[in-house]
Design a protein around this motif. Structure first.
Motif, PDB file in Angstrom:
ATOM      1  N   VAL A   1       0.412  -1.049  -0.120  1.00 38.08           N
ATOM      2  CA  VAL A   1      -0.082   0.138   0.052  1.00 38.08           C
ATOM      3  C   VAL A   1       0.662   1.323   0.095  1.00 38.08           C
ATOM      4  CG1 VAL A   1      -1.884   1.340   1.462  1.00 38.08           C
ATOM      5  CG2 VAL A   1      -1.971  -1.208   1.039  1.00 38.08           C
ATOM      6  N   GLU A   2       2.020   1.247   0.583  1.00 36.75           N
ATOM      7  CA  GLU A   2       2.794   2.432   1.303  1.00 36.75           C
ATOM      8  C   GLU A   2       3.423   3.090  -0.133  1.00 36.75           C
ATOM      9  OE1 GLU A   2       2.249   4.828   3.406  1.00 36.75           O
ATOM     10  OE2 GLU A   2       0.633   3.624   4.861  1.00 36.75           O
ATOM     11  N   LEU A   3       4.011   1.782  -0.473  1.00 39.05           N
ATOM     12  CA  LEU A   3       4.897   1.529  -1.668  1.00 39.05           C
ATOM     13  C   LEU A   3       4.216   1.944  -2.809  1.00 39.05           C
ATOM     14  CD1 LEU A   3       7.885  -0.431  -0.367  1.00 39.05           C
ATOM     15  CD2 LEU A   3       7.961   2.081  -0.172  1.00 39.05           C
ATOM     16  N   GLY A   4       2.834   1.260  -3.548  1.00 38.31           N
ATOM     17  CA  GLY A   4       3.035   1.332  -4.534  1.00 38.31           C
ATOM     18  C   GLY A   4       3.248   0.097  -5.837  1.00 38.31           C
ATOM     19  N   ALA A   5       3.284  -0.773  -4.458  1.00 38.50           N
ATOM     20  CA  ALA A   5       4.142  -2.129  -5.242  1.00 38.50           C
ATOM     21  C   ALA A   5       2.859  -3.042  -5.535  1.00 38.50           C
ATOM     22  CB  ALA A   5       5.207  -2.383  -4.290  1.00 38.50           C
ATOM     23  N   VAL A   6       3.678  -4.009  -6.632  1.00 35.40           N
ATOM     24  CA  VAL A   6       2.305  -5.394  -6.985  1.00 35.40           C
ATOM     25  C   VAL A   6       3.081  -6.276  -5.571  1.00 35.40           C
ATOM     26  CG1 VAL A   6       2.395  -7.099  -8.914  1.00 35.40           C
ATOM     27  CG2 VAL A   6       2.821  -4.776  -8.758  1.00 35.40           C
ATOM     28  N   LEU A   7       1.664  -6.596  -4.959  1.00 29.31           N
ATOM     29  CA  LEU A   7       2.002  -8.156  -4.512  1.00 29.31           C
ATOM     30  C   LEU A   7       1.719  -9.705  -5.088  1.00 29.31           C
ATOM     31  CD1 LEU A   7       2.664  -8.934  -1.449  1.00 29.31           C
ATOM     32  CD2 LEU A   7      -0.350  -8.687  -0.560  1.00 29.31           C
ATOM     33  N   HIS A   8       2.989 -10.620  -5.139  1.00 32.07           N
ATOM     34  CA  HIS A   8       3.077 -11.489  -4.932  1.00 32.07           C
ATOM     35  C   HIS A   8       2.286 -12.252  -3.573  1.00 32.07           C
ATOM     36  CE1 HIS A   8       2.986 -10.814  -9.340  1.00 32.07           C
ATOM     37  NE2 HIS A   8       4.064  -9.614  -8.684  1.00 32.07           N
ATOM     38  N   ALA A   9       1.633 -13.116  -3.802  1.00 25.90           N
ATOM     39  CA  ALA A   9       2.056 -13.938  -2.859  1.00 25.90           C
ATOM     40  C   ALA A   9       1.668 -15.112  -3.440  1.00 25.90           C
ATOM     41  CB  ALA A   9       0.283 -13.513  -1.299  1.00 25.90           C
ATOM     42  N   VAL A  10       2.251 -16.513  -2.149  1.00 26.90           N
ATOM     43  CA  VAL A  10       2.516 -17.981  -2.683  1.00 26.90           C
ATOM     44  C   VAL A  10       2.632 -18.733  -1.542  1.00 26.90           C
ATOM     45  CG1 VAL A  10       4.055 -17.394  -5.081  1.00 26.90           C
ATOM     46  CG2 VAL A  10       5.177 -17.997  -2.267  1.00 26.90           C
ATOM     47  N   HIS A  11       2.235 -20.360  -1.589  1.00 23.94           N
ATOM     48  CA  HIS A  11       2.189 -20.857  -0.910  1.00 23.94           C
ATOM     49  C   HIS A  11       2.783 -22.445  -1.080  1.00 23.94           C
ATOM     50  CE1 HIS A  11       1.415 -23.411   2.334  1.00 23.94           C
ATOM     51  NE2 HIS A  11       0.545 -24.447   1.651  1.00 23.94           N
ATOM     52  N   VAL A  12       3.932 -22.842  -0.468  1.00 27.67           N
ATOM     53  CA  VAL A  12       3.869 -23.844  -1.265  1.00 27.67           C
ATOM     54  C   VAL A  12       4.349 -25.042  -0.777  1.00 27.67           C
ATOM     55  CG1 VAL A  12       6.296 -24.954  -2.050  1.00 27.67           C
ATOM     56  CG2 VAL A  12       6.261 -22.605  -2.063  1.00 27.67           C
ATOM     57  N   ASP A  13       3.613 -25.817  -1.237  1.00 25.66           N
ATOM     58  CA  ASP A  13       2.758 -27.550  -0.669  1.00 25.66           C
ATOM     59  C   ASP A  13       4.126 -28.286  -0.390  1.00 25.66           C
ATOM     60  OD1 ASP A  13       1.254 -29.827   0.371  1.00 25.66           O
ATOM     61  OD2 ASP A  13      -0.179 -30.152  -1.669  1.00 25.66           O
ATOM     62  N   ASP A  14       4.518 -28.735   0.230  1.00 27.98           N
ATOM     63  CA  ASP A  14       5.687 -29.628   0.617  1.00 27.98           C
ATOM     64  C   ASP A  14       5.686 -30.941   0.147  1.00 27.98           C
ATOM     65  OD1 ASP A  14       8.014 -29.891   1.657  1.00 27.98           O
ATOM     66  OD2 ASP A  14       8.489 -29.415   3.020  1.00 27.98           O
ATOM     67  N   THR A  15       6.285 -31.070  -1.326  1.00 27.66           N
ATOM     68  CA  THR A  15       6.290 -32.578  -1.992  1.00 27.66           C
ATOM     69  C   THR A  15       6.613 -33.299  -1.376  1.00 27.66           C
ATOM     70  OG1 THR A  15       7.715 -32.044  -3.702  1.00 27.66           O
ATOM     71  CG2 THR A  15       5.498 -31.834  -4.116  1.00 27.66           C
ATOM     72  N   ARG A  16       8.281 -33.160   0.106  1.00 31.95           N
ATOM     73  CA  ARG A  16       8.542 -33.994   0.273  1.00 31.95           C
ATOM     74  C   ARG A  16       7.537 -34.508   1.535  1.00 31.95           C
ATOM     75  NH1 ARG A  16      13.190 -30.064   2.659  1.00 31.95           N
ATOM     76  NH2 ARG A  16      11.538 -28.840   3.347  1.00 31.95           N
ATOM     77  N   LEU A  17       6.392 -34.572   1.708  1.00 35.29           N
ATOM     78  CA  LEU A  17       5.943 -35.128   3.072  1.00 35.29           C
ATOM     79  C   LEU A  17       4.940 -36.097   2.145  1.00 35.29           C
ATOM     80  CD1 LEU A  17       4.264 -31.103   4.595  1.00 35.29           C
ATOM     81  CD2 LEU A  17       6.416 -32.694   5.353  1.00 35.29           C
ATOM     82  N   ALA A  18       4.194 -36.170   0.851  1.00 33.97           N
ATOM     83  CA  ALA A  18       4.037 -36.914   0.634  1.00 33.97           C
ATOM     84  C   ALA A  18       4.654 -38.499   0.712  1.00 33.97           C
ATOM     85  CB  ALA A  18       3.341 -36.948  -0.781  1.00 33.97           C
TER      86      ALA A  18
END
Length: 276
Positions: free
Chosen positions: A27-44
């Motif tokens: 908001v303050e910087l007028g920046a683009v936000l990229h949000a990710v979640h990584v599903d840890d494949t090692r758990l499988a």
């Protein structure tokens, strides 16, 4: 210029604080936000023996796998939804993605086009009372070419930038970002050098003052004495953004063993901005 922010989220409470900081800065910087979640494949990789026992049939395991996959996708989507909703409400351009793989590796890969990485101080495996940094944080700090913001224990809008400066390469790198944030967020900035040699400390702070003057910024400087961590944290206010070079004059092995940087990350309740 800090124009693109990458936020990596998981299900830890620290991640929620990180999301608040990432949105605030976008908001303050007028920046683009990229949000990710990584599903840890090692758990499988452990398979379904834990859930079904050795007597499970292949069909039963396949059915369970498909069901848990659908459930996991819904949980991951729900994890990112609050980030997107908050960003939209604040007029932030936000893109969310669920990835699969080794978390640190995936975060570093997608961060290549971002100017800042924002993470929680600890991850889902954190044990209450432990000050150890998680695997993802450690790896990202060692390898990221961008500055990394590690969220504090609680969200606080920044009121000052506090720069710990030792004159090394990492400190000079983080100084650039500290100055940019101070300018764009209209924050005062204080630079601190903790060194028993007062002449050396003064020389280090002269570097900061000359850079600030060249960019039309005002900076307050202070020479500290005593233990660097205790001195810096003693000066820090609850709503400060602490900015430090990640490895202290490039001594990576000392940082990994427990240097000033590691101790600050383990002790400071404030958000910390680092660069190597």
């Amino acid at each position: 210029m800090l124009q693109s922010i990458l936020l990596a989220v998981d299900r830890s409470p620290f991640s929620r604080v990180a999301a608040a900081y990432a949105n605030y800065l976008a908001v303050e910087l007028g920046a683009v936000l990229h949000a990710v979640h990584v599903d840890d494949t090692r758990l499988a990789e452990v398979g379904y023996y834990r859930a079904e026992g050795l007597g499970a049939t292949m069909a039963g395991a396949a059915s369970l796998s498909a069901h848990e996959s659908r459930q996991g996708k819904r949980r991951n989507d729900n994890l990112l939804r609050p980030v997107r909703v908050r960003a939209m409400a604040d007029g932030v351009s936000c893109h969310v993605r669920v990835l699969s793989g080794v978390p640190a590796r995936e975060v570093l890969s997608v961060a290549e086009n971002s100017d800042l990485i924002v993470l929680g101080r600890h991850g889902e495996s954190w044990v209450a009372g432990s000050k150890r940094l998680g695997e993802v944080v450690n790896t990202v700090l060692r390898r990221a070419t961008q500055p990394v913001l590690l969220a504090g224990t609680e969200f606080e809008s920044f009121r000052r930038v506090l720069l710990g400066f030792d004159g090394g390469k990492a400190a000079r790198g983080i100084m650039l970002y500290a100055m940019e944030l101070a300018q764009r967020l209209t924050l005062p900035i204080m630079a601190v050098s903790v060194n028993a040699n007062e002449s050396k400390a003064r020389h280090q702070l002269d570097i900061v003052e000359h850079f600030a003057d060249a960019h039309g910024l005002q900076v307050t400087t202070c020479i500290g004495s005593g233990h660097p961590v205790e001195t810096l944290l003693g000066m820090a206010q609850a709503d400060d953004l602490l900015t430090i070079g990640a490895f202290g004059e490039g001594r990576l092995h000392q940082w990994l063993a427990g240097s000033t940087t590691a101790t600050i990350l383990q002790s400071a309740p404030q958000a910390v901005l680092l660069h190597r």
